[in-house]
Every structure is written in C-alpha cells, then in structure tokens.
Design an enzyme around this catalytic site. Sequence first.
Site, PDB file in Angstrom:
ATOM      1  N   ARG A 126       0.846  -1.206   0.000  1.00  0.00           N
ATOM      2  CA  ARG A 126       0.000   0.000   0.000  1.00  0.00           C
ATOM      3  C   ARG A 126       0.879   1.254   0.000  1.00  0.00           C
ATOM      4  O   ARG A 126       0.637   2.207  -0.706  1.00  0.00           O
ATOM      5  CB  ARG A 126      -0.897   0.063   1.257  1.00  0.00           C
ATOM      6  N   HIS A 184      -7.668   7.107  10.735  1.00  0.00           N
ATOM      7  CA  HIS A 184      -7.259   5.701  10.699  1.00  0.00           C
ATOM      8  C   HIS A 184      -5.757   5.533  10.536  1.00  0.00           C
ATOM      9  O   HIS A 184      -5.295   4.479  10.112  1.00  0.00           O
ATOM     10  CB  HIS A 184      -8.010   4.965   9.568  1.00  0.00           C
ATOM     11  N   GLY A 216     -16.321  10.577  -1.156  1.00  0.00           N
ATOM     12  CA  GLY A 216     -15.745   9.262  -1.454  1.00  0.00           C
ATOM     13  C   GLY A 216     -15.663   8.301  -0.290  1.00  0.00           C
ATOM     14  O   GLY A 216     -14.659   7.620  -0.126  1.00  0.00           O
ATOM     15  N   SER A 224     -18.022   5.158   1.717  1.00  0.00           N
ATOM     16  CA  SER A 224     -19.254   4.374   1.675  1.00  0.00           C
ATOM     17  C   SER A 224     -20.047   4.503   2.981  1.00  0.00           C
ATOM     18  O   SER A 224     -21.151   3.971   3.075  1.00  0.00           O
ATOM     19  CB  SER A 224     -18.933   2.907   1.401  1.00  0.00           C
TER      20      SER A 224
HETATM   21  N1  APR Z   1     -14.757   9.755  -6.650  1.00  0.00           N
HETATM   22  C1  APR Z   1     -15.572   9.795  -5.556  1.00  0.00           C
HETATM   23  N2  APR Z   1     -15.984   8.698  -4.907  1.00  0.00           N
HETATM   24  C2  APR Z   1     -15.587   7.516  -5.384  1.00  0.00           C
HETATM   25  C3  APR Z   1     -14.757   7.391  -6.520  1.00  0.00           C
HETATM   26  C4  APR Z   1     -14.333   8.577  -7.162  1.00  0.00           C
HETATM   27  N3  APR Z   1     -13.543   8.575  -8.244  1.00  0.00           N
HETATM   28  N4  APR Z   1     -14.555   6.066  -6.739  1.00  0.00           N
HETATM   29  C5  APR Z   1     -15.212   5.406  -5.783  1.00  0.00           C
HETATM   30  N5  APR Z   1     -15.844   6.266  -4.955  1.00  0.00           N
HETATM   31  C6  APR Z   1     -16.674   6.000  -3.781  1.00  0.00           C
HETATM   32  C7  APR Z   1     -17.446   4.703  -3.798  1.00  0.00           C
HETATM   33  O1  APR Z   1     -18.705   4.873  -4.466  1.00  0.00           O
HETATM   34  C8  APR Z   1     -17.626   4.406  -2.312  1.00  0.00           C
HETATM   35  O2  APR Z   1     -18.815   5.002  -1.804  1.00  0.00           O
HETATM   36  O3  APR Z   1     -15.799   5.893  -2.681  1.00  0.00           O
HETATM   37  C9  APR Z   1     -16.413   5.084  -1.664  1.00  0.00           C
HETATM   38  C10 APR Z   1     -15.352   4.133  -1.153  1.00  0.00           C
HETATM   39  O4  APR Z   1     -15.860   3.391  -0.103  1.00  0.00           O
HETATM   40  P1  APR Z   1     -14.945   2.353   0.698  1.00  0.00           P
HETATM   41  O5  APR Z   1     -14.129   1.554  -0.255  1.00  0.00           O
HETATM   42  O6  APR Z   1     -15.817   1.617   1.647  1.00  0.00           O
HETATM   43  O7  APR Z   1     -13.902   3.320   1.489  1.00  0.00           O
HETATM   44  P2  APR Z   1     -14.094   4.084   2.870  1.00  0.00           P
HETATM   45  O8  APR Z   1     -15.507   4.518   3.070  1.00  0.00           O
HETATM   46  O9  APR Z   1     -13.038   5.126   2.908  1.00  0.00           O
HETATM   47  O10 APR Z   1     -13.741   2.956   3.918  1.00  0.00           O
HETATM   48  C11 APR Z   1     -13.725   3.278   5.289  1.00  0.00           C
HETATM   49  O11 APR Z   1     -12.861   1.126   5.836  1.00  0.00           O
HETATM   50  O12 APR Z   1     -11.463  -0.631   5.360  1.00  0.00           O
HETATM   51  C12 APR Z   1     -11.634   0.484   6.116  1.00  0.00           C
HETATM   52  O13 APR Z   1     -10.020   1.664   7.279  1.00  0.00           O
HETATM   53  C13 APR Z   1     -10.529   1.495   5.987  1.00  0.00           C
HETATM   54  O14 APR Z   1     -10.674   3.903   6.108  1.00  0.00           O
HETATM   55  C14 APR Z   1     -11.254   2.734   5.524  1.00  0.00           C
HETATM   56  C15 APR Z   1     -12.662   2.507   6.014  1.00  0.00           C
END
Ligand code: APR
Length: 231
Positions: free
Chosen positions: A59, A107, A175, A177
């Site tokens: 990473r 995090h 960005g 979820s």
């Molecule tokens: N622009 C904006 N949003 C985007 C893009 C983009 N180009 N590509 C993807 N996304 C959105 C997706 O639709 C999704 O809603 O980004 C989000 C990513 O979600 P996750 O992968 O769940 O990431 P996140 O919410 O940051 O995860 C939270 O989970 O695994 C742990 O510690 C890790 O900090 C992380 C936490």
Amino acid sequence: MNTKPKLVVFSGAGMSAESGISTFRDSGGLWEQYRIEEVATPEAWSRNPDLVTDFYNQRRKAIIEAQPNSGHIAIAELEKHFDVQVITQNIDDLHERAGSTSVLHLHGNIRLAKSSGPDQEEAYFNIEGWELQENDLSPSGYRLRPHVVWFGEAVPAYDTAVDILSDCSVLLVVGTSLQVYPAAGLIHYAPLESQKFIIDPNTEELPVPKGFNKINSQVGEGISQFIEMIF
Ligand code: APR
C-alpha cells in the site's frame, strides 16, 4: 484566530481513487482481494506480522508513487476562502502533498510506524521509503508496525474530529461508503444549520442522512460542481 468560514472535508478512499489508489468496497476493491481478518486486525498481526507488514508495504509503495488528483488540489486551494479542516479516513498523505495544511488522520498514516509493544504508545517513527522491515524496532526493542488503526482498535482521533465538526459552517463528505463506524457516525456532529454536501458516484446507494446536497459524481468533476454551489 481564523475568521474565514469553517469548511470541514470528511474524506474516504474514493477521494484518492483518481490518483490510482484502490478503494476497499467497490467492485475489485481491496477487500475483494484480501481478507480483513488476515491483514487488518491486531490478531492478524499476532499471527503473521510478516504478511501484515507486506500488505501495508505494498500500500505504501503505491501511495508514494501516486500523485494528488485535481480534487485534493481543489480542496487545498479552498483555503484561500475557507478555514478548511480535513478529516480523512485515508492512510495516504495525498491531502498534505496537495497543500492542505490541516489534516486529521482518523485511521492512521501509512508513512509512519509505531511500536507493537506496550512502550512508546504515542510515539511515531517516519518510515524511510516504502519498506518497513522485520528488524525495524522501537527504542525498547519491539517490532515496529504500521501506524494504521485496525478493525477492533480504538480511534484515538475521534474526539478531536467531533470538536472540529461541531462548529463547522460547511461539511463536504467525499468518497466514503459510510459503512465503517465509528468514523461514519461523525457526520451527525455537524451543526443542524451547516450546509452539507456529499460527492460520490454512488450517493443513492449510501446511507446519507437528510439535509445533504448529493453530488453524484467522481471527485474531480464533483468538486467543480461543489465550488459552483458554495460561491
Ligand atoms: N470519486 C468519488 N468517490 C468515489 C470514486 C471517485 N472517483 N470512486 C469510488 N468512490 C466512492 C465509492 O462509491 C464508495 O462510496 O468511494 C467510496 C469508497 O468506499 P470504501 O471503499 O468503503 O472506502 P471508505 O468509506 O473510505 O472505507 C472506510 O474502511 O477498510 C476500512 O479503514 C478502511 O478507512 C477505511 C474505512
């Protein structure tokens, strides 16, 4: 004392997607390729520290090679007009490299290591380059682990994040979820009267509370729409 209106950016993995960093839960995301229990928990570290170290080394390598995208840069530039405070779930340093001056990592920060033992709990060590190695030790001889908050661990920056959010004028969520707690709960601390926006290509599928303006786009495009809406 900063007299500009306070804008809090709460970012997640999608913020860095256009920099080429994988998200976690999108199709093809990291948690489809790796099991959380094997690489991102304290138990995983106890069982197999080499595997965990290698996962985060990969990473870190990708993050060092990546560049901030137009969204990171636009957020840094908003400091001309706002007191911008970034609260990020991301362990990358792309907000800082784009020029944001106030970034709270909920995090952790992949560029730093800390002791895996009971010593020096609050001490962080810069990792030179991308590779943390087995023989990198804390001053009292414990193996260094990445400064990342794993599943099952406390989020020490949480209370600071609540304080930052509790008097903001504008909240911009980008960005994420909104699946992972306690981080996802933070957005409820923004004042009722604050203006709230979320940028994500998937806003309709996300648990977005009432009162948010939804910008259903990727970051680069979404930030331009956001800027048109707030000025
Ligand atoms: N622009 C904006 N949003 C985007 C893009 C983009 N180009 N590509 C993807 N996304 C959105 C997706 O639709 C999704 O809603 O980004 C989000 C990513 O979600 P996750 O992968 O769940 O990431 P996140 O919410 O940051 O995860 C939270 O989970 O695994 C742990 O510690 C890790 O900090 C992380 C936490």
